[in-house]
Design an enzyme around this catalytic site. Structure first.
Site, short mmCIF file in Angstrom:
data_model
loop_
_atom_site.label_atom_id
_atom_site.label_comp_id
_atom_site.label_asym_id
_atom_site.label_seq_id
_atom_site.Cartn_x
_atom_site.Cartn_y
_atom_site.Cartn_z
N THR A 107 0.83 -1.20 0.00
CA THR A 107 0.00 0.00 0.00
C THR A 107 0.86 1.25 0.00
OG1 THR A 107 -1.96 1.03 1.01
CG2 THR A 107 -0.27 0.17 2.53
N LYS A 110 -0.07 7.51 2.71
CA LYS A 110 -0.69 8.75 2.22
C LYS A 110 -0.56 9.86 3.26
CE LYS A 110 -3.50 6.07 -0.80
NZ LYS A 110 -2.85 4.79 -0.46
N HIS A 237 6.82 -2.70 -10.37
CA HIS A 237 5.88 -2.86 -11.49
C HIS A 237 6.69 -2.57 -12.74
CE1 HIS A 237 2.77 -2.86 -8.50
NE2 HIS A 237 1.82 -2.95 -9.38
N GLU A 240 4.38 -2.40 -17.86
CA GLU A 240 2.90 -2.41 -18.01
C GLU A 240 2.51 -1.65 -19.27
OE1 GLU A 240 1.83 -1.11 -13.83
OE2 GLU A 240 0.09 -2.25 -14.48
C1 6MZ Z 1 -3.70 -2.30 -12.41
N1 6MZ Z 1 -2.30 -2.13 -12.38
C2 6MZ Z 1 -1.61 -1.31 -11.54
N2 6MZ Z 1 -0.46 -0.78 -12.01
C3 6MZ Z 1 0.26 0.07 -11.23
N3 6MZ Z 1 -0.12 0.45 -10.00
C4 6MZ Z 1 -1.26 -0.07 -9.51
C5 6MZ Z 1 -2.06 -0.99 -10.23
N4 6MZ Z 1 -3.12 -1.34 -9.46
C6 6MZ Z 1 -2.99 -0.65 -8.30
N5 6MZ Z 1 -1.89 0.11 -8.34
C7 6MZ Z 1 -1.39 1.04 -7.29
O1 6MZ Z 1 -2.05 0.74 -6.06
C8 6MZ Z 1 -2.72 1.93 -5.56
C9 6MZ Z 1 -3.97 1.54 -4.82
O2 6MZ Z 1 -3.63 0.85 -3.64
P1 6MZ Z 1 -3.02 1.63 -2.34
O3 6MZ Z 1 -3.76 2.95 -2.25
O4 6MZ Z 1 -1.57 1.77 -2.59
O5 6MZ Z 1 -3.36 0.72 -1.20
C10 6MZ Z 1 -3.03 2.71 -6.82
O6 6MZ Z 1 -3.19 4.09 -6.48
C11 6MZ Z 1 -1.78 2.47 -7.67
O7 6MZ Z 1 -0.75 3.35 -7.27
ZN ZN Z 2 0.02 -3.98 -9.12
#
Ligand code: 6MZ
Ligand code: ZN
Length: 375
Positions: A107, A110, A237, A240
């Protein structure tokens, strides 16, 4: 959709299979029901129109761009200490109900002055949710016992120790802190230092995530290099979106794990295979966001056939309406039946300490003994 008897059996086997989840974003795992509940509350006070939000939540397929728009909305609803603690608890319970025995949640800490939230207090709210969870995975399906439950009778060396009465096992949860690609050099460093400082509280590594169309690798490199110098694990990541320069740099950085790797040119593909860096495969996420056209052409099979280390993950099960059991079902029904081997192998790629890895291996050994392993 009616499943054939054989498929039903496979679905159940995937449910019962002990599993490890290593790529799940906390705010991407929220139950849609909770999101709607939070939106309703905001609608009542006129902060947000539920009808707009409802369509966005309940939409099935969404582009990567729409995903990030949804995350911006989700963050409006969830950036509150109490809600984050509640989400964490519910998410862990949901994974435990899918027989996940080890979960690495990730996560993005924030900062929100309006609610008196700092990155540190955000992380403390998540940790409070982990502590509040006494989530258990149903062991009765595979009769395994954990030392602390059957310390007296379990001679762990003999995996054929059987428990007759119903047992439950405690899910093990660890946390990665995410650097969002919108962060500055200082913001990234703040997150990494916070994670390192709180590592004794179950924070086991760093993730780089966020909208892949923004941000520059050079911004995050100092913080990630510092993490690496401390010996702190890093998951990235990667690919993508097509970005050869960044992919080259990420592979050269040699992270401990890579997520997605959807767009690799031939030269990068061979570098990835040579690197042996484990890949977190998120099938449904990649297909729903059009990173990969269909499951049939997903690069999982090329990775698996090249004997490259892979771990099956969900990414954002709340956003993509999937579960880790369903991801394993997709793997079994499209690619390979050896799910227990695939699932057990994932223990090697966790950021858990050696003691916990041994505990997990024993759990899988016992599961192997009693599970109907012809998955
Ligand atoms: C679909 N593919 C993806 N690619 C990249 N980042 C992703 C993601 N899916 C989620 N997040 C990352 O996770 C955050 C939400 O969870 P947390 O607020 O951190 O718990 C998103 O704001 C993004 O930064
Ligand atoms: Zn992810």
């Amino acid at each position: 959709m009616m499943l054939e008897a054989g498929e039903e059996r496979l679905v159940r086997a995937c449910q019962r299979l002990p599993k490890v989840e290593l790529h799940a974003h906390l705010n991407g795992c929220i139950r849609p029901s909770l999101l709607l509940e939070l939106a309703e509350e905001r609608d009542i006070v006129g902060q947000l129109s539920l009808s707009d939000f409802k369509d966005v939540i309940l939409k099935e397929d969404r582009s990567l761009e729409e995903c990030f728009k949804l995350f911006a909305l989700i963050h409006i609803l969830t950036t509150d200490h109490g809600i984050i603690t509640r989400i964490t608890k519910e998410v862990i319970e949901d994974f435990a109900s899918e027989s996940v025995v080890y979960l690495e949640l990730r996560t993005t800490p924030k900062h929100n002055e309006k609610v008196g939230m700092s990155k540190r207090s955000y992380v403390e709210a998540v940790l409070a949710g982990i502590r509040a969870t006494d989530a258990a995975f149903p062991l009765e399906s595979f009769f395994a016992c954990e030392e602390k439950i059957c310390a007296s009778s379990a001679t762990m060396e003999t995996p054929n120790h059987r428990c007759d009465e119903k047992k439950i096992g405690r899910i093990h949860v660890r946390l990665l802190l995410s650097i969002d690609r919108r962060e500055s050099v200082e913001g990234a460093m703040e997150t990494v230092r916070l994670a390192w400082e709180m590592r004794h509280l179950g924070i086991v590594g760093i993730d780089l995530s966020g909208d892949p169309c923004i941000g520059d690798w050079k911004t995050f490199l100092p913080a990630l290099t510092w993490a690496k110098e401390q010996g702190f694990p890093v998951a990235l990541h990667c690919a993508e979106v097509p970005n050869p320069t960044e992919v080259e740099a990420m592979l050269a950085f040699r992270p401990d794990r890579l997520g997605h790797v959807c767009f690799l040119e031939d030269s990068e593909w061979s570098k990835l295979l040579t690197s042996g860096i484990p890949v977190e495969v998120c099938l449904t996420s990649n297909i729903r966001t059009n990173r990969v056209q269909s499951i049939e052409v997903h690069h999982f099979s090329a990775l698996y056939n090249a004997n490259h280390p892979v771990v099956i993950c969900t990414d954002d099960p709340g956003i993509f309406s999937t579960t880790i059991s369903r991801e394993y079902f997709l793997i079994a029904s499209h690619f390979v039946p050896e799910l227990l081997h695939l699932s057990k192998k994932a223990i090697d790629f966790t950021f858990a300490d050696e003691k916990l890895k041994k505990t997990l291996l024993r759990l899988f050994d016992q599961a192997e003994y009693v599970l109907d392993c012809n998955l």
